[in-house]
Design an enzyme around this catalytic site. Structure first.
Site, PDB file in Angstrom:
ATOM      1  CD  GLU A  34      -9.277   8.909  63.648  1.00 51.80           C
ATOM      2  OE1 GLU A  34      -9.632   8.803  62.436  1.00 51.80           O
ATOM      3  OE2 GLU A  34      -8.544   9.918  63.911  1.00 51.80           O
ATOM      4  CB  ALA A  65      -5.132  11.588  54.014  1.00 52.94           C
TER       5      ALA A  65
HETATM    6  C1  LIG Z   1     -12.641   7.549  58.841  1.00 49.98           C
HETATM    7  C2  LIG Z   1     -11.165   7.588  57.971  1.00 49.98           C
HETATM    8  C3  LIG Z   1      -9.992   8.240  58.888  1.00 49.98           C
HETATM    9  C4  LIG Z   1      -8.930   8.300  58.298  1.00 49.98           C
HETATM   10  N1  LIG Z   1      -8.000   9.208  58.971  1.00 49.98           N
HETATM   11  C5  LIG Z   1      -6.696   9.385  58.451  1.00 49.98           C
HETATM   12  C6  LIG Z   1      -5.819  10.251  59.239  1.00 49.98           C
HETATM   13  O1  LIG Z   1      -5.993  10.636  60.191  1.00 49.98           O
HETATM   14  N2  LIG Z   1      -4.682  10.677  58.497  1.00 49.98           N
HETATM   15  C7  LIG Z   1      -4.183  10.162  57.195  1.00 49.98           C
HETATM   16  O2  LIG Z   1      -3.128  10.469  56.781  1.00 49.98           O
HETATM   17  N3  LIG Z   1      -5.182   9.266  56.518  1.00 49.98           N
HETATM   18  C8  LIG Z   1      -6.560   8.787  57.177  1.00 49.98           C
HETATM   19  N4  LIG Z   1      -7.375   7.956  56.446  1.00 49.98           N
HETATM   20  C9  LIG Z   1      -6.857   7.534  55.306  1.00 49.98           C
HETATM   21  C10 LIG Z   1      -7.036   8.692  54.146  1.00 49.98           C
HETATM   22  O3  LIG Z   1      -8.184   8.958  54.004  1.00 49.98           O
HETATM   23  C11 LIG Z   1      -6.594   7.994  52.678  1.00 49.98           C
HETATM   24  O4  LIG Z   1      -5.216   7.085  52.448  1.00 49.98           O
HETATM   25  C12 LIG Z   1      -6.818   8.919  51.483  1.00 49.98           C
HETATM   26  O5  LIG Z   1      -8.096   9.349  51.386  1.00 49.98           O
HETATM   27  C13 LIG Z   1      -6.042   8.360  50.255  1.00 49.98           C
HETATM   28  O6  LIG Z   1      -6.140   9.492  49.349  1.00 49.98           O
HETATM   29  P1  LIG Z   1      -6.319   9.158  47.599  1.00 49.98           P
HETATM   30  O7  LIG Z   1      -6.211  10.256  47.142  1.00 49.98           O
HETATM   31  O8  LIG Z   1      -5.346   7.932  47.139  1.00 49.98           O
HETATM   32  O9  LIG Z   1      -7.931   8.523  47.572  1.00 49.98           O
HETATM   33  P2  LIG Z   1      -9.069   9.209  48.017  1.00 49.98           P
HETATM   34  O10 LIG Z   1      -8.995  10.262  48.838  1.00 49.98           O
HETATM   35  O11 LIG Z   1     -10.219   8.059  48.607  1.00 49.98           O
HETATM   36  O12 LIG Z   1      -9.767   9.678  46.639  1.00 49.98           O
HETATM   37  C14 LIG Z   1     -10.091   8.955  45.587  1.00 49.98           C
HETATM   38  C15 LIG Z   1     -11.205   9.759  44.766  1.00 49.98           C
HETATM   39  O13 LIG Z   1     -11.556   9.211  43.626  1.00 49.98           O
HETATM   40  C16 LIG Z   1     -12.899   9.045  43.402  1.00 49.98           C
HETATM   41  N5  LIG Z   1     -13.317   7.793  42.767  1.00 49.98           N
HETATM   42  C17 LIG Z   1     -13.155   6.740  43.154  1.00 49.98           C
HETATM   43  N6  LIG Z   1     -13.333   5.719  42.137  1.00 49.98           N
HETATM   44  C18 LIG Z   1     -13.926   6.353  41.273  1.00 49.98           C
HETATM   45  C19 LIG Z   1     -14.344   6.192  39.718  1.00 49.98           C
HETATM   46  N7  LIG Z   1     -14.427   4.998  39.505  1.00 49.98           N
HETATM   47  N8  LIG Z   1     -14.558   7.092  39.105  1.00 49.98           N
HETATM   48  C20 LIG Z   1     -14.451   8.590  39.433  1.00 49.98           C
HETATM   49  N9  LIG Z   1     -13.963   8.899  40.809  1.00 49.98           N
HETATM   50  C21 LIG Z   1     -13.758   7.824  41.609  1.00 49.98           C
HETATM   51  C22 LIG Z   1     -13.643   9.013  44.793  1.00 49.98           C
HETATM   52  O14 LIG Z   1     -14.875   9.581  45.198  1.00 49.98           O
HETATM   53  C23 LIG Z   1     -12.677   9.999  45.550  1.00 49.98           C
HETATM   54  O15 LIG Z   1     -12.897  11.399  45.351  1.00 49.98           O
HETATM   55  C24 LIG Z   1      -8.556   7.655  56.929  1.00 49.98           C
HETATM   56  C25 LIG Z   1      -9.490   7.202  56.106  1.00 49.98           C
HETATM   57  C26 LIG Z   1     -10.754   6.900  56.981  1.00 49.98           C
HETATM   58  C27 LIG Z   1     -11.823   6.278  56.008  1.00 49.98           C
END
Ligand SMILES: Cc1cc2nc3c(=O)[nH]c(=O)nc-3n(C[C@H](O)[C@H](O)[C@H](O)COP(=O)(O)OP(=O)(O)OC[C@H]3O[C@@H](n4cnc5c(N)ncnc54)[C@H](O)[C@@H]3O)c2cc1C
Length: 394
Positions: free
Chosen positions: A162, A306
């Protein structure tokens, strides 16, 4: 009243928080920023499309004080035995912990990769990539060093592909701003595996490759990076590519705080969870998203996405509600909607519920998933506000 502490305001944390708010369950949410960013779209502003404003929303615009205490802090330690979490600014205790701190990059031990590569994993990192590339083009206009306008993207999964799709559209515009001929720019996507986008079928992989190559990107599969130095990427073949921009998208592992706290983790550092999404070690800790090893029907942990994180967030909120009301919790099942990869602003490829899609249709479906998330977070008013920002920043 039980103290519920959510760590992380990404897809999992925000889905849980929004659902708990609707159920009128009070909680504290701790996140390192005051805002939630749309990670799945970050390749767009990193690769030159739009301003950054449409890609994040203040958490306080979504969660109300009546249910949510929003804390900006970076978590540094977890002590599950003591039901205590330590941040850079404060300490937090809980009755139930919801761990949603996402992932950390996986560098596979490749020397120099961590030190010399940019990553696409947060709003700041997207800004860093964009400004770094702009600075390189400006500097090339002065010293004509070709390694400044040679960009290497490591990894051809969803993020790498992407990002290449966006940059293939943006770089020619940037070049014309600095009067650099298009023919001098090089955008190279290196992938160690034989194929790109491993989650899609061969026909869609081939389409994606053709589209990216027609836009000027060079997709090189079966190319293993073995070392990265200052301005240089070395391949297993011995070839050295001189490039002052190396962006690593080749892998993630779970947030390291889990393993550091002694949770039972899989080899990717994800905490093993049961069918209710509780840690197998500590039933008062729910783990979700990129940090959770939830075993799917094929006996392997579900890949981090996500859509998985947000479904888990929703489910954890429901299970906490059941627990607090003395009712039995429900087992989590993942409803896989499919995968869509954009290849720039106009076309994409993907599968939705088992049906292949490509071209403009894939872009429209990707747009639909963005709309769904915005409505889930903040209803029609957030969608309208973000749409105005997207339109303004085109
Ligand atoms: C460019 C890109 C495109 C993507 N496209 C897709 C897609 O099309 N479809 C899909 O399903 N998935 C996609 N993904 C994957 C998806 O974004 C992740 O799997 C998803 O964000 C995971 O969700 P999460 O809640 O586990 O973590 P995250 O969404 O990463 O959230 C973690 C949160 O914790 C916070 N955080 C981290 N460490 C700390 C700390 N020590 N203290 C306090 N806060 C902290 C971060 O700032 C963030 O706000 C993509 C990822 C990227 C990078």
């Amino acid at each position: 009243m039980a103290k519920i502490l959510i760590l992380g305001a990404g897809y999992g944390g925000m889905a849980a928080a929004v659902k708990m708010q609707k159920s009128k369950i009070p909680f504290t949410i701790v996140n390192k920023h005051s805002y939630h960013y749309f990670t799945t779209l970050l390749h767009e502003p990193a690769g030159g499309r739009n301003d950054f404003e449409p890609y994040y929303v203040e958490i306080s615009d979504i969660l109300q004080e009546s249910e949510a205490a929003i804390v900006k802090d970076t978590i540094v330690e977890i002590h599950p035995e003591e039901k205590r979490v330590i941040g850079e600014r404060d300490e937090y205790t809980y009755d139930y912990l919801v761990f949603a701190l996402g992932n950390a990059p996986e560098f596979f031990g490749i020397p120099g990769l961590a030190e010399h590569s940019l990553l696409l994993r947060s709003l700041e990192s997207a800004k860093e990539i964009r400004s770094h590339i702009e600075n390189m083009f400006a500097a090339y206009a002065v010293d004509k060093d070709p390694s400044r306008i040679r960009i290497v993207v490591g990894g051809a999964g969803l993020t790498g592909v992407e990002l290449c799709g966006e940059m293939a559209e943006w770089l020619p515009h940037l070049a014309s701003r600095y009067r650099i001929p298009d023919s001098k720019i090089e955008l190279i996507n290196l992938e160690a595996a034989p194929t790109i986008l491993p989650m899609l079928d061969k026909r869609l992989q081939d389409t994606a490759r053709e589209v990216l190559e027609s836009k000027g990107a060079r997709i090189r599969t079966n190319e293993k990076i073995v070392r990265v130095g200052e301005g240089e990427v070395e391949l297993a073949t011995g070839e050295k590519i001189e490039a002052k921009t190396m962006i690593w998208t080749g892998g993630v592992r779970a947030n390291p705080l889990l393993a550091q706290a002694g949770f039972d983790c899989d080899p990717r550092g994800r905490a093993r969870v049961n069918e209710f999404l509780q840690s197998v070690d500590y039933p008062d800790v729910f783990v979700m998203g990129d940090s959770a090893a939830f075993v799917g029907e094929d006996g392997r942990p579900l890949p981090p996405t996500a859509q998985l994180a947000s479904q888990m967030g929703d489910h954890v909120a429901d299970n906490l509600n059941y627990l607090l009301n003395g009712q039995p919790m429900k087992k989590f099942t993942f409803d896989y909607m499919g995968t869509l990869a954009s290849l720039g602003s106009e076309v994409g490829v993907g599968n939705v519920k088992g049906f292949s899609t490509k071209g403009v249709a894939a872009t429209v479906m990707k747009e639909a998933s963005k709309i769904k998330w915005l409505i889930n977070l903040g209803g029609i008013s957030l969608l309208a506000r973000k749409n105005r920002q997207f339109t303004r920043s085109h």
